[in-house]
Scaffold this active site. Structure first.
Site, PDB file in Angstrom:
ATOM      1  CG  HIS A   1      -1.607   1.318   1.468  1.00  0.00           C
ATOM      2  ND1 HIS A   1      -2.588   1.819   0.650  1.00  0.00           N
ATOM      3  CD2 HIS A   1      -1.408   2.252   2.441  1.00  0.00           C
ATOM      4  CE1 HIS A   1      -2.989   3.000   1.109  1.00  0.00           C
ATOM      5  NE2 HIS A   1      -2.294   3.285   2.184  1.00  0.00           N
TER       6      HIS A   1
ATOM      7  CG  ASP B   1       7.032  18.378 -26.167  1.00  0.00           C
ATOM      8  OD1 ASP B   1       7.247  17.854 -25.056  1.00  0.00           O
ATOM      9  OD2 ASP B   1       6.263  17.896 -27.008  1.00  0.00           O
TER      10      ASP B   1
ATOM     11  CB  SER C   1      10.788   6.265 -14.148  1.00  0.00           C
ATOM     12  OG  SER C   1       9.723   7.128 -14.433  1.00  0.00           O
ATOM     13  CB  SER C   2      11.995   9.552 -10.156  1.00  0.00           C
ATOM     14  OG  SER C   2      10.788   9.000  -9.767  1.00  0.00           O
TER      15      SER C   2
ATOM     16  CG  HIS D   1      12.153  14.335   6.168  1.00  0.00           C
ATOM     17  ND1 HIS D   1      11.066  13.938   6.908  1.00  0.00           N
ATOM     18  CD2 HIS D   1      12.042  15.663   6.040  1.00  0.00           C
ATOM     19  CE1 HIS D   1      10.344  14.986   7.228  1.00  0.00           C
ATOM     20  NE2 HIS D   1      10.906  16.056   6.713  1.00  0.00           N
TER      21      HIS D   1
ATOM     22  CD  GLU E   1       9.610  10.082  -2.374  1.00  0.00           C
ATOM     23  OE1 GLU E   1      10.596  10.487  -3.007  1.00  0.00           O
ATOM     24  OE2 GLU E   1       8.548   9.704  -2.912  1.00  0.00           O
TER      25      GLU E   1
ATOM     26  CE1 TYR F   1       8.603  19.414   4.040  1.00  0.00           C
ATOM     27  CE2 TYR F   1      10.366  17.859   4.487  1.00  0.00           C
ATOM     28  CZ  TYR F   1       9.392  18.729   4.944  1.00  0.00           C
ATOM     29  OH  TYR F   1       9.214  18.903   6.284  1.00  0.00           O
TER      30      TYR F   1
ATOM     31  CB  SER G   1       1.059  28.766  -4.917  1.00  0.00           C
ATOM     32  OG  SER G   1       1.531  28.319  -3.683  1.00  0.00           O
TER      33      SER G   1
ATOM     34  CG  HIS H   1      12.357  13.907  11.989  1.00  0.00           C
ATOM     35  ND1 HIS H   1      12.309  15.115  11.340  1.00  0.00           N
ATOM     36  CD2 HIS H   1      11.648  13.070  11.200  1.00  0.00           C
ATOM     37  CE1 HIS H   1      11.604  15.006  10.240  1.00  0.00           C
ATOM     38  NE2 HIS H   1      11.195  13.765  10.131  1.00  0.00           N
ATOM     39  CG  HIS H   2      11.693   9.773   9.529  1.00  0.00           C
ATOM     40  ND1 HIS H   2      10.342   9.687   9.255  1.00  0.00           N
ATOM     41  CD2 HIS H   2      12.135  10.857   8.849  1.00  0.00           C
ATOM     42  CE1 HIS H   2       9.996  10.668   8.448  1.00  0.00           C
ATOM     43  NE2 HIS H   2      11.061  11.402   8.186  1.00  0.00           N
TER      44      HIS H   2
ATOM     45  CB  THR I   1       5.733  24.904   6.661  1.00  0.00           C
ATOM     46  OG1 THR I   1       6.852  24.082   6.325  1.00  0.00           O
ATOM     47  CG2 THR I   1       4.463  24.223   6.198  1.00  0.00           C
TER      48      THR I   1
ATOM     49  NE  ARG J   1       3.366   2.814  10.796  1.00  0.00           N
ATOM     50  CZ  ARG J   1       4.234   3.512  10.037  1.00  0.00           C
ATOM     51  NH1 ARG J   1       5.232   4.178  10.617  1.00  0.00           N
ATOM     52  NH2 ARG J   1       4.128   3.538   8.751  1.00  0.00           N
TER      53      ARG J   1
END
Lengths: 72, 536
Positions: free
Chosen positions: B88, B117, B180-181, B264, B266, B268, B279, B313-314, B339, B461
């Site tokens: 998931h 293009d 790809s990214s 992390h 990621e 953002y 915006s 922090h993770h 932010t 979890r």
């Protein structure tokens, strides 16, 4: 933004293409160096130093690239 | 940024000089989509692919919620449950959210900067067509011996070193999606830096383009790190190395450090394009220029740079020196400043604006409301002693779903409603769009708000069973999840109905819209801006 009715051509096709390829190669090389650097840094056992050098390199590139374009 | 003076733009209805559809020679049928190098076609492919993966990932989520409807084991085995949570996460992140953002970039970046293009059109095609193969590997891993990866989307070693064949498929899928990214990011950066219309300086670019420029840099910086981590995982699994194997002199905790150095930023990568969409929408429906444009650009850059120094922090519970904990705690809290600047600017843009509340605006406001809540719980989790209590509880699940579902997803829905008149040349059904928003808003909160209570009460979890005391809120969450899932069928209907039966859209259906794409007729011609506009 104010698009005027007069239209101006960009740089010539070849010049644009060369600039694109140059930019693409620089960005691609960053990705390759980062990929190889992370693996090599751990292989060589100097992970902290390796990642720091690479980190500063990429942030430096980002600053230079955006800075050069900022006033164009 | 000022509005486009429409008396200075040729009559859109007559098909003015910026759009050229008369020489749109391209294959028809399926070959059009397989061989296309047109940014609009590829954007469409990305968006449909991401929606299909969103449905696939959503089905896994509903299976998870069904199992959790009551305590005890009901419909799936615990090992399969772990695979469901893992896939998931992977499918939603790499298959749904990221491709959707790239789809928006493909459609909108060239149109918004006046480029004909993307810079590398063939590579653009290749970037997209890698994705279905990666998705097939991910979903196909359910059917190999040992089942799909089950160690969580973070693929932590040593569990992932010892897992079955499904992990190999996941590693290859991550490699392909990463490639790809990176190709997509190179394309986007090169397009923005080299193909802007004359007169469009960086500080005149629409904020959506800015956010994507910064996102693309983030991707180039961190996707290779993830690729390196999973490559080392692969060699640990099959080639006798011990990068993450303590018995061989390796360090499993190092995997977590490398993973979150990617992980992390990621977050953002998934949220910055959404900031750009919001915006764009808010000034349009407030009929005012964006408040604090320059500060928005600097805030976005600050968020991106700070995202590189907060990864640990993770992993407060893994153990680290007090100085390290303090550094990562304060650095994380620092992100609240840029932010907050963004949220303030969005509210200031609306202040005393001539606001109307069409569906895109509703989603944008919903985004601000829910993302701010997710941001606040993020601040709570940044506090080390609190995080140690809440680590791996449902509070964390609630937090990141408020950020990523209500954040990324709501902004993407808003973006689709905002730009679909330009894409399809037809207007969507406003009433049904509003139904979609309110159903999503209500059921989203029914699903995820109770998870704060569950987490604070201590429910962990990634477990298929739980103590009886957690039953009530789990049942509420499950009902909400099915409601949220069914609400997305309304979205699918609205989009299909718009494409087939919608009323013809004018060139500029939104009164306050002032970016370049609205100077084109609707739908945008197959080839646009072959002769670039001059931006004064």
């Amino acid at each position: 933004m104010k698009p005027a009715t007069t239209q101006q051509p960009l740089r010539t096709g070849d010049a644009t293409r060369s600039a694109n390829v140059r930019t693409g190669l620089i960005l691609g090389s960053i990705a390759l160096v980062f990929f190889g650097g992370v693996v090599y840094a751990h292989y060589a056992g100097e992970s902290t130093l390796g990642m720091s050098v690479l980190g500063f390199a990429i942030v430096g590139f980002l600053a230079v690239a955006i800075g050069r374009n900022l006033r164009q | 940024m000022s509005s486009i003076p429409h008396d200075r733009v040729a009559d859109p209805a007559a098909g003015h000089g910026y759009g050229h559809d008369d020489h749109a020679h391209h294959p028809s049928g399926i070959m059009r989509w397989i061989t296309t190098t047109n940014h609009k076609d590829i954007g469409t492919l990305y968006l449909w692919f991401s929606f299909i993966m969103f449905i696939a990932g959503g089905c896994l989520a509903l299976t998870i919620r069904t199992e959790l409807f009551q305590p005890g084991l009901q419909i799936v085995e615990p090992e399969f449950f772990n695979s469901l949570t893992t896939l998931h996460g992977l499918i939603m992140i790499f298959g749904a959210i990221m491709p959707a953002a790239v789809g928006f970039a493909n459609w909108q970046v060239p149109l918004m900067i006046g480029a004909p293009d993307m810079a590398f059109a063939r590579m653009n095609n290749w970037s997209f067509w890698l994705l279905p193969f990666a998705a097939s590997l991910l979903i196909g891993s359910f059917f190999v011996p040992g089942g799909a990866a089950a160690g969580g989307w973070t693929l932590y070693a040593p569990l992932s070193v010892e897992a079955g064949m499904g992990m190999d498929l996941t590693i290859f899928a991550v490699h392909i999606m990463g490639a790809s990214s990176i190709m997509g990011s190179i394309n986007i950066i090169t397009t923005i830096l080299n193909l802007r219309a004359p007169g469009m300086t960086l500080m005149k670019m629409p904020l959506f383009v800015w956010t994507w420029l910064i996102t693309a840099y983030l991707l180039i910086a961190v996707m290779p790190v993830l690729a390196g981590a999973v490559t080392m995982l692969l060699t640990d699994r099959h080639f006798g190395t011990s990068f993450f194997n303590a018995a061989g002199g390796g360090d499993p905790v190092m995997f977590q450090h490398i993973f979150w150095f990617f992980g992390h930023p990621e977050v953002y990568i998934m949220i910055l394009p959404s900031f750009g969409i919001v915006s764009t929408i808010i000034p349009t429906f407030s009929r005012k220029p964006l408040f604090g444009y320059a500060s928005m650009v600097y805030a976005t850059s600050s968020i991106a740079i700070l995202s590189f120094i907060v990864w640990a922090h993770h992993m407060f519970t893994v153990g680290m020196p007090a100085a390290g904990q303090l550094f990562f705690m304060y650095a994380t809290m620092l992100i609240a400043i840029p932010t907050g600047v963004k949220v303030f600017n969005w509210l200031a843009t609306m202040w005393r604006g001539s606001m109307t509340f069409e569906t895109p605006m509703l989603f944008a406001i919903g985004f601000i409301f829910l993302f701010t809540m997710g941001g606040f719980t993020g601040l709570v989790l940044a506090i080390t002693p609190v995080d140690i209590q809440l680590q791996d509880t449902y509070y964390v699940v609630a937090h990141f779903h408020y950020v990523l579902v209500a954040g990324s997803l709501f902004a993407f829905f808003g973006g689709v409603y905002y730009w679909i008149p330009k894409w399809a040349g037809r207007m969507y059904n406003e009433t049904l769009g509003k139904w979609h928003f309110w159903l999503s808003m209500i059921f989203f909160n029914i699903t995820f708000f109770p998870m704060h209570f569950l987490g604070l009460a201590g429910m962990p979890r990634r477990v298929p069973d739980y103590a009886v005391q957690f039953t009530d809120w789990n049942q509420v969450a499950t009902v909400g999840a099915f409601g949220f899932g069914l609400s997305q069928l309304v979205f699918l209907y609205v989009v299909l109905d718009c494409i087939r039966n919608g009323k013809p859209a004018p060139a500029r259906p939104w009164e306050g819209a002032d970016t370049l794409e609205w100077t084109l007729p609707s739908p945008a011609p197959y080839h646009t801006f072959e002769t670039p506009p001059h931006v004064a």
